[in-house]
Design a protein around this motif. Structure first.
Motif, PDB file in Angstrom:
ATOM      1  N   PRO A  51       0.779  -1.232   0.000  1.00 33.50           N
ATOM      2  CA  PRO A  51       0.000   0.000   0.000  1.00 33.50           C
ATOM      3  C   PRO A  51       0.814   1.288   0.000  1.00 33.50           C
ATOM      4  O   PRO A  51       0.239   2.365  -0.024  1.00 33.50           O
ATOM      5  N   TYR A  52       2.127   1.224   0.026  1.00 32.39           N
ATOM      6  CA  TYR A  52       2.886   2.439   0.315  1.00 32.39           C
ATOM      7  C   TYR A  52       3.163   3.360  -0.853  1.00 32.39           C
ATOM      8  O   TYR A  52       3.107   4.547  -0.722  1.00 32.39           O
ATOM      9  N   CYS A  53       3.520   2.870  -1.999  1.00 32.05           N
ATOM     10  CA  CYS A  53       3.848   3.793  -3.091  1.00 32.05           C
ATOM     11  C   CYS A  53       3.214   3.305  -4.378  1.00 32.05           C
ATOM     12  O   CYS A  53       2.498   2.317  -4.402  1.00 32.05           O
ATOM     13  N   ALA A  54       3.515   3.966  -5.464  1.00 30.53           N
ATOM     14  CA  ALA A  54       2.882   3.647  -6.740  1.00 30.53           C
ATOM     15  C   ALA A  54       3.582   2.532  -7.500  1.00 30.53           C
ATOM     16  O   ALA A  54       3.176   2.201  -8.602  1.00 30.53           O
ATOM     17  N   VAL A  55       4.610   1.928  -6.951  1.00 30.74           N
ATOM     18  CA  VAL A  55       5.308   0.854  -7.662  1.00 30.74           C
ATOM     19  C   VAL A  55       4.408  -0.358  -7.816  1.00 30.74           C
ATOM     20  O   VAL A  55       4.337  -0.974  -8.866  1.00 30.74           O
ATOM     21  N   VAL A  68      -3.777 -11.365  10.393  1.00 29.43           N
ATOM     22  CA  VAL A  68      -2.554 -11.384   9.590  1.00 29.43           C
ATOM     23  C   VAL A  68      -1.378 -11.765  10.486  1.00 29.43           C
ATOM     24  O   VAL A  68      -1.177 -11.177  11.547  1.00 29.43           O
ATOM     25  N   ILE A  69      -0.613 -12.782  10.064  1.00 31.24           N
ATOM     26  CA  ILE A  69       0.543 -13.210  10.859  1.00 31.24           C
ATOM     27  C   ILE A  69       1.870 -12.922  10.170  1.00 31.24           C
ATOM     28  O   ILE A  69       2.901 -12.884  10.821  1.00 31.24           O
ATOM     29  N   GLN A  70       1.854 -12.703   8.840  1.00 31.59           N
ATOM     30  CA  GLN A  70       3.091 -12.427   8.120  1.00 31.59           C
ATOM     31  C   GLN A  70       2.752 -11.852   6.754  1.00 31.59           C
ATOM     32  O   GLN A  70       1.768 -12.234   6.137  1.00 31.59           O
ATOM     33  N   ILE A  71       3.585 -10.931   6.284  1.00 29.64           N
ATOM     34  CA  ILE A  71       3.477 -10.404   4.924  1.00 29.64           C
ATOM     35  C   ILE A  71       4.861 -10.489   4.307  1.00 29.64           C
ATOM     36  O   ILE A  71       5.841 -10.025   4.886  1.00 29.64           O
ATOM     37  N   GLU A  72       4.923 -11.107   3.113  1.00 30.92           N
ATOM     38  CA  GLU A  72       6.195 -11.289   2.414  1.00 30.92           C
ATOM     39  C   GLU A  72       6.038 -10.859   0.964  1.00 30.92           C
ATOM     40  O   GLU A  72       4.923 -10.756   0.461  1.00 30.92           O
ATOM     41  N   GLY A  73       7.158 -10.662   0.302  1.00 33.50           N
ATOM     42  CA  GLY A  73       7.140 -10.364  -1.118  1.00 33.50           C
ATOM     43  C   GLY A  73       6.620 -11.559  -1.906  1.00 33.50           C
ATOM     44  O   GLY A  73       6.885 -12.703  -1.558  1.00 33.50           O
ATOM     45  N   ASP A  74       5.890 -11.286  -2.974  1.00 31.44           N
ATOM     46  CA  ASP A  74       5.313 -12.337  -3.812  1.00 31.44           C
ATOM     47  C   ASP A  74       6.268 -12.646  -4.964  1.00 31.44           C
ATOM     48  O   ASP A  74       6.464 -11.809  -5.846  1.00 31.44           O
ATOM     49  N   PRO A  75       6.872 -13.834  -4.974  1.00 36.25           N
ATOM     50  CA  PRO A  75       7.807 -14.163  -6.053  1.00 36.25           C
ATOM     51  C   PRO A  75       7.135 -14.252  -7.420  1.00 36.25           C
ATOM     52  O   PRO A  75       7.809 -14.177  -8.444  1.00 36.25           O
ATOM     53  N   ASP A  76       5.811 -14.388  -7.467  1.00 39.00           N
ATOM     54  CA  ASP A  76       5.092 -14.447  -8.741  1.00 39.00           C
ATOM     55  C   ASP A  76       4.790 -13.066  -9.310  1.00 39.00           C
ATOM     56  O   ASP A  76       4.267 -12.957 -10.417  1.00 39.00           O
ATOM     57  N   SER A  77       5.092 -12.010  -8.576  1.00 39.70           N
ATOM     58  CA  SER A  77       4.823 -10.651  -9.049  1.00 39.70           C
ATOM     59  C   SER A  77       5.830 -10.261 -10.126  1.00 39.70           C
ATOM     60  O   SER A  77       7.038 -10.293  -9.884  1.00 39.70           O
ATOM     61  N   PRO A  78       5.359  -9.867 -11.300  1.00 41.12           N
ATOM     62  CA  PRO A  78       6.295  -9.437 -12.349  1.00 41.12           C
ATOM     63  C   PRO A  78       6.949  -8.095 -12.033  1.00 41.12           C
ATOM     64  O   PRO A  78       7.949  -7.734 -12.631  1.00 41.12           O
ATOM     65  N   CYS A  85      10.665  -3.320  -0.252  1.00 40.30           N
ATOM     66  CA  CYS A  85      11.496  -2.333   0.430  1.00 40.30           C
ATOM     67  C   CYS A  85      11.262  -2.477   1.937  1.00 40.30           C
ATOM     68  O   CYS A  85      10.367  -3.209   2.367  1.00 40.30           O
ATOM     69  N   PRO A  86      12.014  -1.776   2.772  1.00 40.61           N
ATOM     70  CA  PRO A  86      11.808  -1.892   4.221  1.00 40.61           C
ATOM     71  C   PRO A  86      10.392  -1.545   4.675  1.00 40.61           C
ATOM     72  O   PRO A  86       9.848  -2.194   5.561  1.00 40.61           O
ATOM     73  N   LYS A  87       9.776  -0.528   4.053  1.00 43.86           N
ATOM     74  CA  LYS A  87       8.406  -0.185   4.442  1.00 43.86           C
ATOM     75  C   LYS A  87       7.445  -1.299   4.069  1.00 43.86           C
ATOM     76  O   LYS A  87       6.573  -1.674   4.842  1.00 43.86           O
ATOM     77  N   GLY A  88       7.584  -1.838   2.873  1.00 43.33           N
ATOM     78  CA  GLY A  88       6.717  -2.928   2.433  1.00 43.33           C
ATOM     79  C   GLY A  88       6.904  -4.174   3.271  1.00 43.33           C
ATOM     80  O   GLY A  88       5.948  -4.874   3.603  1.00 43.33           O
ATOM     81  N   ALA A  89       8.154  -4.451   3.627  1.00 45.45           N
ATOM     82  CA  ALA A  89       8.443  -5.632   4.442  1.00 45.45           C
ATOM     83  C   ALA A  89       7.867  -5.495   5.850  1.00 45.45           C
ATOM     84  O   ALA A  89       7.560  -6.492   6.493  1.00 45.45           O
ATOM     85  N   ALA A  90       7.702  -4.270   6.314  1.00 45.37           N
ATOM     86  CA  ALA A  90       7.164  -4.037   7.658  1.00 45.37           C
ATOM     87  C   ALA A  90       5.668  -3.745   7.634  1.00 45.37           C
ATOM     88  O   ALA A  90       5.102  -3.348   8.654  1.00 45.37           O
ATOM     89  N   SER A  91       5.003  -3.932   6.486  1.00 45.80           N
ATOM     90  CA  SER A  91       3.595  -3.549   6.394  1.00 45.80           C
ATOM     91  C   SER A  91       2.674  -4.399   7.267  1.00 45.80           C
ATOM     92  O   SER A  91       1.535  -4.010   7.519  1.00 45.80           O
ATOM     93  N   GLU A  92       3.139  -5.533   7.755  1.00 47.76           N
ATOM     94  CA  GLU A  92       2.344  -6.311   8.706  1.00 47.76           C
ATOM     95  C   GLU A  92       2.049  -5.468   9.948  1.00 47.76           C
ATOM     96  O   GLU A  92       0.985  -5.577  10.553  1.00 47.76           O
ATOM     97  N   GLN A  93       2.977  -4.578  10.312  1.00 50.00           N
ATOM     98  CA  GLN A  93       2.773  -3.712  11.468  1.00 50.00           C
ATOM     99  C   GLN A  93       1.651  -2.711  11.232  1.00 50.00           C
ATOM    100  O   GLN A  93       1.018  -2.243  12.182  1.00 50.00           O
ATOM    101  N   ALA A 160      -0.065   7.904   0.929  1.00 46.21           N
ATOM    102  CA  ALA A 160       0.753   6.857   0.333  1.00 46.21           C
ATOM    103  C   ALA A 160       0.369   5.477   0.845  1.00 46.21           C
ATOM    104  O   ALA A 160       0.931   4.494   0.412  1.00 46.21           O
ATOM    105  N   THR A 161      -0.592   5.403   1.744  1.00 42.05           N
ATOM    106  CA  THR A 161      -1.006   4.084   2.218  1.00 42.05           C
ATOM    107  C   THR A 161      -2.309   3.641   1.576  1.00 42.05           C
ATOM    108  O   THR A 161      -2.921   2.692   2.027  1.00 42.05           O
ATOM    109  N   ILE A 162      -2.737   4.338   0.530  1.00 46.36           N
ATOM    110  CA  ILE A 162      -3.843   3.820  -0.269  1.00 46.36           C
ATOM    111  C   ILE A 162      -3.286   3.478  -1.638  1.00 46.36           C
ATOM    112  O   ILE A 162      -2.314   4.078  -2.108  1.00 46.36           O
ATOM    113  N   ASP A 163      -3.877   2.497  -2.267  1.00 44.08           N
ATOM    114  CA  ASP A 163      -3.296   1.988  -3.513  1.00 44.08           C
ATOM    115  C   ASP A 163      -3.654   2.863  -4.713  1.00 44.08           C
ATOM    116  O   ASP A 163      -4.403   3.830  -4.608  1.00 44.08           O
ATOM    117  N   ASN A 164      -3.111   2.506  -5.871  1.00 43.44           N
ATOM    118  CA  ASN A 164      -3.303   3.297  -7.084  1.00 43.44           C
ATOM    119  C   ASN A 164      -4.779   3.445  -7.452  1.00 43.44           C
ATOM    120  O   ASN A 164      -5.208   4.505  -7.890  1.00 43.44           O
TER     121      ASN A 164
END
Length: 188
Positions: A51-55, A68-78, A85-93, A160-164
């Motif tokens: 949810p953090y940026c426009a990427v 929610v117990i964990q949020i990780e990067g999705d290896p299937d994402s193109p 990034c650090p913010k995305g990795a900490a988004s579980e918080q 920046a915490t709402i999506d595109n």
């Protein structure tokens, strides 16, 4: 040293086992072998977008018992191929923080104290103020009669915490209302 066994010493395991280089199982401690991934107990895994940026980095959100117990990067994402990034990795918080505000907070004018409002009351207050600002600051045309159709008393600062998609809808709403001053916090 309590519980120490000579044959479990990493150098001995390295020389006796199938890992002579000492880069695998020979040097893995029992404590490490006992560690289980946090995601093992999840009963639900859903794909999401950070949810953090426009990427638009892909995330896998793991949940157990609707929490929610964990949020990780999705290896299937193109887009991000499993990286965050650090913010995305900490988004579980963002979801599970004990300090997360889950009620509508309102501080009346000239007051030092905040109060909780129910959602319907807050939405009514916002709507009334939005319509009043639009009505009081509407400009139909300029001095020479050229059409303007704008409301200079309304501006938007997206978060920046709402999506595109949410930012797109906010832009459409404010444009339809006549606002021309629109910005997003992610760009500032």
């Amino acid at each position: 040293m309590a519980g120490f066994q000579f044959l479990e010493w990493p150098v001995i395991r390295q020389l006796r086992g199938a890992d002579p280089s000492g880069r695998g199982s020979a040097v893995t401690s029992q404590a490490t072998r006992n560690i289980a991934p946090r995601t093992r107990d999840a009963d639900t895994v859903v794909q999401s977008v950070c949810p953090y940026c426009a990427v638009g980095c892909g995330q896998k959100v793991y949940a157990k018992d609707n929490r929610v117990i964990q949020i990780e990067g999705d290896p299937d994402s193109p887009i991000s191929r499993g990286r965050l990034c650090p913010k995305g990795a900490a988004s579980e918080q963002l979801v599970n923080s004990a300090r997360r505000v889950t009620t509508v907070r309102y501080r009346p004018p000239y007051s030092a104290d905040w109060q909780d409002l129910d959602l319907d009351t807050a939405l009514d207050m916002i709507t009334d103020r939005f319509l009043e600002a639009r009505r009081n600051h509407w400009e139909e045309e300029d001095e020479e009669g050229r059409p303007l159709r704008r409301a200079m008393g309304i501006a938007s600062l997206g978060g920046a915490t709402i999506d595109n998609e949410e930012n797109y809808l906010a832009k459409k709403l404010f444009t339809a209302a006549g606002a021309i001053q629109m910005e997003n916090q992610a760009r500032i």
